[in-house]
Design a protein around this motif. Structure first.
Motif, PDB file in Angstrom:
ATOM      1  N   LEU A  59     108.560 -31.859 -16.230  1.00 42.76           N
ATOM      2  CA  LEU A  59     108.540 -33.194 -16.806  1.00 42.76           C
ATOM      3  C   LEU A  59     109.980 -33.557 -17.124  1.00 42.76           C
ATOM      4  O   LEU A  59     110.747 -32.716 -17.589  1.00 42.76           O
ATOM      5  CB  LEU A  59     107.708 -33.244 -18.090  1.00 42.76           C
ATOM      6  N   GLU A  60     110.323 -34.806 -16.890  1.00 43.45           N
ATOM      7  CA  GLU A  60     111.674 -35.263 -17.197  1.00 43.45           C
ATOM      8  C   GLU A  60     111.614 -36.395 -18.216  1.00 43.45           C
ATOM      9  O   GLU A  60     110.982 -37.426 -17.976  1.00 43.45           O
ATOM     10  CB  GLU A  60     112.392 -35.761 -15.945  1.00 43.45           C
ATOM     11  N   LEU A  61     112.244 -36.174 -19.360  1.00 43.20           N
ATOM     12  CA  LEU A  61     112.516 -37.270 -20.282  1.00 43.20           C
ATOM     13  C   LEU A  61     113.810 -37.924 -19.826  1.00 43.20           C
ATOM     14  O   LEU A  61     114.857 -37.270 -19.757  1.00 43.20           O
ATOM     15  CB  LEU A  61     112.711 -36.748 -21.711  1.00 43.20           C
ATOM     16  N   VAL A  62     113.755 -39.193 -19.487  1.00 39.75           N
ATOM     17  CA  VAL A  62     114.961 -39.890 -19.050  1.00 39.75           C
ATOM     18  C   VAL A  62     115.176 -41.102 -19.949  1.00 39.75           C
ATOM     19  O   VAL A  62     114.215 -41.763 -20.361  1.00 39.75           O
ATOM     20  CB  VAL A  62     114.875 -40.296 -17.563  1.00 39.75           C
ATOM     21  N   GLY A  63     116.413 -41.359 -20.294  1.00 39.72           N
ATOM     22  CA  GLY A  63     116.720 -42.481 -21.169  1.00 39.72           C
ATOM     23  C   GLY A  63     118.145 -42.949 -20.973  1.00 39.72           C
ATOM     24  O   GLY A  63     118.837 -42.538 -20.030  1.00 39.72           O
ATOM     25  N   GLU A  74     117.118 -50.012 -13.602  1.00 38.39           N
ATOM     26  CA  GLU A  74     115.700 -49.813 -13.289  1.00 38.39           C
ATOM     27  C   GLU A  74     114.928 -49.214 -14.455  1.00 38.39           C
ATOM     28  O   GLU A  74     113.714 -49.385 -14.568  1.00 38.39           O
ATOM     29  CB  GLU A  74     115.534 -48.939 -12.041  1.00 38.39           C
ATOM     30  N   LEU A  75     115.623 -48.507 -15.370  1.00 41.03           N
ATOM     31  CA  LEU A  75     114.935 -47.982 -16.546  1.00 41.03           C
ATOM     32  C   LEU A  75     114.598 -49.087 -17.534  1.00 41.03           C
ATOM     33  O   LEU A  75     113.564 -49.051 -18.201  1.00 41.03           O
ATOM     34  CB  LEU A  75     115.797 -46.911 -17.230  1.00 41.03           C
ATOM     35  N   GLY A  81     107.256 -44.848 -21.750  1.00 40.80           N
ATOM     36  CA  GLY A  81     106.042 -44.189 -21.306  1.00 40.80           C
ATOM     37  C   GLY A  81     106.221 -43.512 -19.962  1.00 40.80           C
ATOM     38  O   GLY A  81     107.333 -43.399 -19.430  1.00 40.80           O
ATOM     39  N   ILE A  82     105.129 -43.051 -19.405  1.00 39.24           N
ATOM     40  CA  ILE A  82     105.154 -42.377 -18.105  1.00 39.24           C
ATOM     41  C   ILE A  82     105.598 -43.392 -17.061  1.00 39.24           C
ATOM     42  O   ILE A  82     104.980 -44.433 -16.888  1.00 39.24           O
ATOM     43  CB  ILE A  82     103.769 -41.809 -17.771  1.00 39.24           C
ATOM     44  N   ASN A  83     106.658 -43.063 -16.375  1.00 36.48           N
ATOM     45  CA  ASN A  83     107.372 -44.092 -15.618  1.00 36.48           C
ATOM     46  C   ASN A  83     107.655 -43.732 -14.171  1.00 36.48           C
ATOM     47  O   ASN A  83     107.949 -44.597 -13.366  1.00 36.48           O
ATOM     48  CB  ASN A  83     108.702 -44.372 -16.347  1.00 36.48           C
ATOM     49  N   PRO A 138     103.142 -51.100  -9.005  1.00 37.18           N
ATOM     50  CA  PRO A 138     103.309 -51.640 -10.354  1.00 37.18           C
ATOM     51  C   PRO A 138     103.342 -50.577 -11.449  1.00 37.18           C
ATOM     52  O   PRO A 138     103.930 -50.806 -12.512  1.00 37.18           O
ATOM     53  CB  PRO A 138     102.082 -52.547 -10.520  1.00 37.18           C
ATOM     54  N   ALA A 139     102.736 -49.420 -11.199  1.00 39.13           N
ATOM     55  CA  ALA A 139     102.661 -48.393 -12.243  1.00 39.13           C
ATOM     56  C   ALA A 139     104.033 -47.837 -12.618  1.00 39.13           C
ATOM     57  O   ALA A 139     104.238 -47.409 -13.758  1.00 39.13           O
ATOM     58  CB  ALA A 139     101.751 -47.253 -11.789  1.00 39.13           C
ATOM     59  N   GLY A 140     104.969 -47.824 -11.680  1.00 34.94           N
ATOM     60  CA  GLY A 140     106.270 -47.262 -12.001  1.00 34.94           C
ATOM     61  C   GLY A 140     107.062 -46.879 -10.772  1.00 34.94           C
ATOM     62  O   GLY A 140     106.728 -47.252  -9.637  1.00 34.94           O
ATOM     63  N   ARG A 141     108.094 -46.113 -10.986  1.00 35.51           N
ATOM     64  CA  ARG A 141     109.007 -45.725  -9.916  1.00 35.51           C
ATOM     65  C   ARG A 141     108.419 -44.543  -9.128  1.00 35.51           C
ATOM     66  O   ARG A 141     107.928 -43.578  -9.719  1.00 35.51           O
ATOM     67  CB  ARG A 141     110.364 -45.338 -10.505  1.00 35.51           C
ATOM     68  N   VAL A 142     108.484 -44.633  -7.817  1.00 39.63           N
ATOM     69  CA  VAL A 142     108.025 -43.561  -6.941  1.00 39.63           C
ATOM     70  C   VAL A 142     109.170 -43.231  -5.992  1.00 39.63           C
ATOM     71  O   VAL A 142     109.732 -44.123  -5.356  1.00 39.63           O
ATOM     72  CB  VAL A 142     106.762 -43.970  -6.153  1.00 39.63           C
TER      73      VAL A 142
END
Length: 301
Positions: A59-63, A74-75, A81-83, A138-142
């Motif tokens: 899991l990656e926490l990115v900020g 893009e962030l 949330g899960i991104n 739409p859910a997030g970055r892939v």
């Protein structure tokens, strides 16, 4: 001249949680749930991160740093949330060519790095990513990620967690059109989704040890099915037509996990499900984690 396809089988590499400017609080929350986090690192792209390293993925926490000139736009385009859903890659140029040939819009392969501090010294972890266009899902970055220095990610000192987590079991996509989204995600990795009782799934092998007993499932369900299972613990989708609703993790001991949760110094609402799974909400950054000791999904045919 015919190009030989040298790409490996597609596997799940990692899942990303966007913390925006609240990395300190997010890291504290995950540590209080019994995760060992890697030291904070700064990407050459301008973002910061911590990892929760598992045996087969992470899991990656990115900020974003509160100070600094480079900002990853893009962030900022997504809520906390899960991104991100990231697939493993070993031939990014071929991946890019294949995606564009099949009508997907993708960014050119981008190589970047971050420093890693470990017992042996300071090194640069190096990656190459192929990102699908922002509006693809739409859910997030892939995207797809090649690790040039995997030995700087999967280090033994970071893979041992008080909550006994060891494997990424799945990612849940909540959608107004589960069938359509399942087909759309499957298309980018040449996978055909399978119907199941609550929706659809795409099954991938584990990233690091390609063993059948540790698959990673991307599951697609309706909002009603999601709320039926998780109730008030459910993620706020911010009005999107689809969003990443939960990360599913395997643990070696549910008792050890519960012991950690009970003494956590953060707000950690949690519910033990009828099937034995433990759902843990993290309201601070709009995230839901589900833990399983015996993974019924993995053994399902």
């Amino acid at each position: 001249m015919i190009m030989t396809d040298v790409r490996q089988a597609t596997t799940a590499d990692h899942v990303v949680i966007n913390t925006l400017y609240d990395m300190d609080d997010a890291a504290r929350c995950l540590a209080s749930v019994g995760f060992c986090l890697t030291p904070r690192a700064h990407h050459t792209l301008g973002s910061i991160n911590h990892l929760v390293v598992l045996d087969d993925s992470y899991l990656e926490l990115v900020g974003l740093p509160r100070e600094g000139e480079a900002i990853r736009k893009e962030l900022l385009e997504y809520p906390k949330g899960i991104n991100g859903l990231v697939f493993s890659e070993n031939a990014p140029e071929q991946r890019y060519a294949d995606l564009t040939l099949r009508g997907f819009r993708a960014d050119l392969p981008q190589t970047f790095s971050r420093p890693v501090e470990c017992e042996e010294g300071r090194y640069d972890a190096l990656f190459t990513a192929v990102r699908l266009a922002r509006d693809t899902y739409p859910a997030g970055r892939v995207y797809f990620c090649q690790h040039h220095t995997p030995e700087l990610v999967w280090r033994n000192e970071w893979r041992h967690h008080d909550n006994t987590a060891y494997s990424l079991a799945g990612l849940l996509v909540v959608s107004t059109d589960p069938a359509g989204d399942a087909v759309a995600y499957g298309a980018c990795i040449n996978r055909t989704p399978e119907p199941e009782e609550t929706g659809f799934r795409i099954r991938l092998p584990a990233n690091r040890h390609l063993r059948e007993q540790y698959p990673m499932d991307i599951r697609f369900v309706s909002e009603n099915a999601y709320r039926h299972r998780y109730g008030d613990l459910g993620y706020d989708g911010s009005g999107r037509s689809s969003y990443f609703g939960a990360i599913r993790l395997r643990v070696q001991s549910m008792d050890a996990l519960l012991a950690v949760i009970e003494v956590a110094d953060s707000d950690m609402p949690h519910v033990q499900m009828a099937d034995g799974a433990l759902a843990v909400g993290i309201p601070l950054f709009n995230c839901l984690l589900e833990f399983v000791e015996v993974d019924d999904y993995a053994s399902a045919t």
